[in-house]
Design a protein around this motif. Sequence first.
Motif, PDB file in Angstrom:
ATOM      1  N   PRO A 164       0.810  -1.222   0.000  1.00  0.00           N
ATOM      2  CA  PRO A 164       0.000   0.000   0.000  1.00  0.00           C
ATOM      3  C   PRO A 164       0.838   1.266   0.000  1.00  0.00           C
ATOM      4  CG  PRO A 164       0.020  -0.989   2.185  1.00  0.00           C
ATOM      5  CD  PRO A 164       0.729  -1.952   1.280  1.00  0.00           C
ATOM      6  N   SER A 165       0.298   2.310  -0.635  1.00  0.00           N
ATOM      7  CA  SER A 165       0.918   3.632  -0.563  1.00  0.00           C
ATOM      8  C   SER A 165       0.621   4.233   0.812  1.00  0.00           C
ATOM      9  CB  SER A 165       0.379   4.539  -1.665  1.00  0.00           C
ATOM     10  OG  SER A 165      -1.028   4.717  -1.528  1.00  0.00           O
ATOM     11  N   ALA A 166       1.485   5.143   1.237  1.00  0.00           N
ATOM     12  CA  ALA A 166       1.320   5.742   2.569  1.00  0.00           C
ATOM     13  C   ALA A 166       1.508   7.253   2.468  1.00  0.00           C
ATOM     14  CB  ALA A 166       2.327   5.159   3.549  1.00  0.00           C
ATOM     15  N   LEU A 167       0.500   7.983   2.906  1.00  0.00           N
ATOM     16  CA  LEU A 167       0.565   9.440   2.974  1.00  0.00           C
ATOM     17  C   LEU A 167       0.947   9.822   4.397  1.00  0.00           C
ATOM     18  CD1 LEU A 167       0.053  12.203   1.593  1.00  0.00           C
ATOM     19  CD2 LEU A 167      -2.338  12.003   2.328  1.00  0.00           C
ATOM     20  N   LEU A 168       2.058  10.516   4.540  1.00  0.00           N
ATOM     21  CA  LEU A 168       2.578  10.887   5.856  1.00  0.00           C
ATOM     22  C   LEU A 168       2.388  12.382   6.050  1.00  0.00           C
ATOM     23  CD1 LEU A 168       5.889   8.806   5.771  1.00  0.00           C
ATOM     24  CD2 LEU A 168       3.552   8.057   6.317  1.00  0.00           C
ATOM     25  N   LEU A 169       1.653  12.744   7.101  1.00  0.00           N
ATOM     26  CA  LEU A 169       1.237  14.128   7.307  1.00  0.00           C
ATOM     27  C   LEU A 169       1.860  14.713   8.564  1.00  0.00           C
ATOM     28  CD1 LEU A 169      -2.599  13.730   6.611  1.00  0.00           C
ATOM     29  CD2 LEU A 169      -0.751  14.086   4.966  1.00  0.00           C
ATOM     30  N   ASP A 170       1.883  16.054   8.601  1.00  0.00           N
ATOM     31  CA  ASP A 170       2.379  16.780   9.766  1.00  0.00           C
ATOM     32  C   ASP A 170       1.305  16.929  10.844  1.00  0.00           C
ATOM     33  OD1 ASP A 170       0.781  18.413   8.239  1.00  0.00           O
ATOM     34  OD2 ASP A 170       2.009  20.209   8.488  1.00  0.00           O
ATOM     35  N   GLY A 171       0.086  16.483  10.575  1.00  0.00           N
ATOM     36  CA  GLY A 171      -1.018  16.576  11.533  1.00  0.00           C
ATOM     37  C   GLY A 171      -2.269  16.002  10.888  1.00  0.00           C
ATOM     38  N   TRP A 172      -3.373  16.034  11.596  1.00  0.00           N
ATOM     39  CA  TRP A 172      -4.588  15.395  11.105  1.00  0.00           C
ATOM     40  C   TRP A 172      -5.514  16.351  10.374  1.00  0.00           C
ATOM     41  CZ3 TRP A 172      -4.542  10.492  10.465  1.00  0.00           C
ATOM     42  CH2 TRP A 172      -3.771   9.690  11.284  1.00  0.00           C
ATOM     43  N   ALA A 173      -4.990  17.480   9.891  1.00  0.00           N
ATOM     44  CA  ALA A 173      -5.815  18.457   9.178  1.00  0.00           C
ATOM     45  C   ALA A 173      -5.933  18.052   7.710  1.00  0.00           C
ATOM     46  CB  ALA A 173      -5.210  19.855   9.309  1.00  0.00           C
ATOM     47  N   TYR A 174      -6.816  17.096   7.460  1.00  0.00           N
ATOM     48  CA  TYR A 174      -7.038  16.651   6.088  1.00  0.00           C
ATOM     49  C   TYR A 174      -8.392  15.962   6.025  1.00  0.00           C
ATOM     50  CZ  TYR A 174      -6.571  11.608   6.753  1.00  0.00           C
ATOM     51  OH  TYR A 174      -6.787  10.312   7.099  1.00  0.00           O
ATOM     52  N   ARG A 175      -8.902  15.786   4.794  1.00  0.00           N
ATOM     53  CA  ARG A 175     -10.166  15.103   4.580  1.00  0.00           C
ATOM     54  C   ARG A 175      -9.884  13.762   3.917  1.00  0.00           C
ATOM     55  NH1 ARG A 175     -14.671  18.536   4.207  1.00  0.00           N
ATOM     56  NH2 ARG A 175     -15.828  16.644   3.724  1.00  0.00           N
ATOM     57  N   ARG A 176     -10.193  12.670   4.614  1.00  0.00           N
ATOM     58  CA  ARG A 176      -9.829  11.332   4.140  1.00  0.00           C
ATOM     59  C   ARG A 176     -10.432  11.032   2.770  1.00  0.00           C
ATOM     60  NH1 ARG A 176      -7.457   7.982   2.328  1.00  0.00           N
ATOM     61  NH2 ARG A 176      -6.832   5.925   3.082  1.00  0.00           N
ATOM     62  N   GLU A 177     -11.672  11.511   2.530  1.00  0.00           N
ATOM     63  CA  GLU A 177     -12.327  11.173   1.265  1.00  0.00           C
ATOM     64  C   GLU A 177     -11.738  11.942   0.078  1.00  0.00           C
ATOM     65  OE1 GLU A 177     -14.665  14.700   2.888  1.00  0.00           O
ATOM     66  OE2 GLU A 177     -13.572  12.954   3.652  1.00  0.00           O
ATOM     67  N   MET A 178     -10.868  12.896   0.356  1.00  0.00           N
ATOM     68  CA  MET A 178     -10.318  13.718  -0.714  1.00  0.00           C
ATOM     69  C   MET A 178      -8.924  13.288  -1.147  1.00  0.00           C
ATOM     70  SD  MET A 178     -11.665  17.454   0.616  1.00  0.00           S
ATOM     71  CE  MET A 178     -10.650  18.362  -0.538  1.00  0.00           C
ATOM     72  N   VAL A 179      -8.308  12.335  -0.455  1.00  0.00           N
ATOM     73  CA  VAL A 179      -6.939  11.949  -0.788  1.00  0.00           C
ATOM     74  C   VAL A 179      -6.905  10.537  -1.368  1.00  0.00           C
ATOM     75  CG1 VAL A 179      -5.956  13.473   0.948  1.00  0.00           C
ATOM     76  CG2 VAL A 179      -6.398  11.075   1.533  1.00  0.00           C
ATOM     77  N   ALA A 180      -5.936  10.326  -2.258  1.00  0.00           N
ATOM     78  CA  ALA A 180      -5.740   9.013  -2.879  1.00  0.00           C
ATOM     79  C   ALA A 180      -4.517   8.375  -2.248  1.00  0.00           C
ATOM     80  CB  ALA A 180      -5.568   9.168  -4.383  1.00  0.00           C
ATOM     81  N   ALA A 181      -4.720   7.648  -1.169  1.00  0.00           N
ATOM     82  CA  ALA A 181      -3.638   6.934  -0.486  1.00  0.00           C
ATOM     83  C   ALA A 181      -4.249   5.750   0.237  1.00  0.00           C
ATOM     84  CB  ALA A 181      -2.912   7.841   0.499  1.00  0.00           C
ATOM     85  N   ASP A 182      -3.535   4.628   0.229  1.00  0.00           N
ATOM     86  CA  ASP A 182      -4.061   3.433   0.877  1.00  0.00           C
ATOM     87  C   ASP A 182      -4.033   3.574   2.392  1.00  0.00           C
ATOM     88  OD1 ASP A 182      -4.394   2.116  -1.622  1.00  0.00           O
ATOM     89  OD2 ASP A 182      -2.249   1.672  -1.640  1.00  0.00           O
ATOM     90  N   GLU A 183      -2.975   4.192   2.904  1.00  0.00           N
ATOM     91  CA  GLU A 183      -2.840   4.398   4.341  1.00  0.00           C
ATOM     92  C   GLU A 183      -2.460   5.849   4.606  1.00  0.00           C
ATOM     93  OE1 GLU A 183       0.090   1.656   5.680  1.00  0.00           O
ATOM     94  OE2 GLU A 183      -1.146  -0.134   5.282  1.00  0.00           O
ATOM     95  N   VAL A 184      -2.876   6.373   5.737  1.00  0.00           N
ATOM     96  CA  VAL A 184      -2.533   7.733   6.142  1.00  0.00           C
ATOM     97  C   VAL A 184      -2.054   7.701   7.583  1.00  0.00           C
ATOM     98  CG1 VAL A 184      -3.330  10.109   6.428  1.00  0.00           C
ATOM     99  CG2 VAL A 184      -4.304   8.697   4.601  1.00  0.00           C
ATOM    100  N   GLU A 185      -0.914   8.293   7.838  1.00  0.00           N
ATOM    101  CA  GLU A 185      -0.394   8.419   9.192  1.00  0.00           C
ATOM    102  C   GLU A 185       0.042   9.858   9.405  1.00  0.00           C
ATOM    103  OE1 GLU A 185       2.141   5.375  10.835  1.00  0.00           O
ATOM    104  OE2 GLU A 185       1.888   4.141   9.036  1.00  0.00           O
ATOM    105  N   ALA A 186      -0.003  10.312  10.661  1.00  0.00           N
ATOM    106  CA  ALA A 186       0.327  11.700  10.953  1.00  0.00           C
ATOM    107  C   ALA A 186       1.164  11.805  12.213  1.00  0.00           C
ATOM    108  CB  ALA A 186      -0.952  12.520  11.111  1.00  0.00           C
TER     109      ALA A 186
END
Length: 406
Positions: A77-99
Amino acid sequence: MYDAIPLDEIRARQEAIRASFGQRGLDAILVVGRSFYDRVGDLAYVSNHFPPFPATVFAGGQRGLGHALLLIPASGPSALLLDGWAYRREMVAADEVEASPDLPALLVAVLKRRGLGGARVGLVGEDILPLAMARALGDALPALELRRADEVVRAMRRIKSPAEQSLLRRAADIAGSGLDAAVGALRGAGAGQAEQLTERAVCAEGIARAMREGADFVRYLRVHAGSWSAVGSRWPQATERPIAPGEVVTLDIIGAYQGYQFDVLRTTVAGPPDVRPAPAHRRLLEAVLEAARRAVAACRPGTPCRDVVQAANGYLEAQGYGPFARTFMGHGIGLETVEEPYLTPDDPTPLAPGMVLCVEPGVYVPDGQAAPGGPPGPVGASIEEEVLVTEGDPEVLTRFPAQLWE
């Protein structure tokens, strides 16, 4: 309404990137992005994430604010790594998201967990990866091999898909609306208003209109009158300087619609419609207008970028403006205001259908100098069009008039 690139299209981009791994000997790609109004293009193109926080100093446990990363492994899976949780999950194309507010530490942990601590990882965004983050990676994962891989994504970004072209058309229309309001304010210069019209007042009218028309933001609307028109400076965007009827005024609006940028510049003279440019100013304005038309007409498939520059600057030279013509004459535009290719006199890059360019010939005459027939400096003029390269005639996306004087 949220009018954006379909996530299926963005996921298809990720798969196209994966398909290039074998020939490049890569185990993964790491894409770096910075704040939404800054250098977000590569990251947004492959994830649809726009980091909302400003890029911020690394201090204590807050390391990497204003940045985000997308890890695309050869498998898994692809992984989107963020500086915080300020994002909308339904708007991003990533299999996993971590912050985490400590983005380097999060990246190290994810690479280790995925068995990529000693892998060959292609880096997209070498020029914006913070040195502090690179050092953290080197210290924690000395066997990790980072390879430059910008071209993997940027070659794709140069050619805009139909969905991207649609957003860029709408963005250009919003820019035109903002300029229309700014020009409307300029038409009041000297018309008996209670207070003297200022650059700042014109700027405020244009920004307000663009925001009402749907802009995500307006980075600036540069309003520079009189001698400031010759500078081309972006800061400050406008001042309390009064604008007098008949003065040359440059108006340069930059912002975005659903992430896709607009960048349109016009030059005119202040005052009611019956105020005409001085003869020397008219000559300058009309020379720049014709140079812009010639440059736009040159935007055809296979034409080298340098030939677009020559189409404009060759004409300006024949009119006596050669020493004062700008040599950086434009650029690509998309998820960032300034993208490749660059329109410069030595760039051989051939244009291709789907490229969208900002074509902006200009003349800037410094103080104490003058072109044959004038005007004496300091004074400047530029006209910028957004142009889509097609299989046939170029499509001018900016529908706001280029000639704003009688």
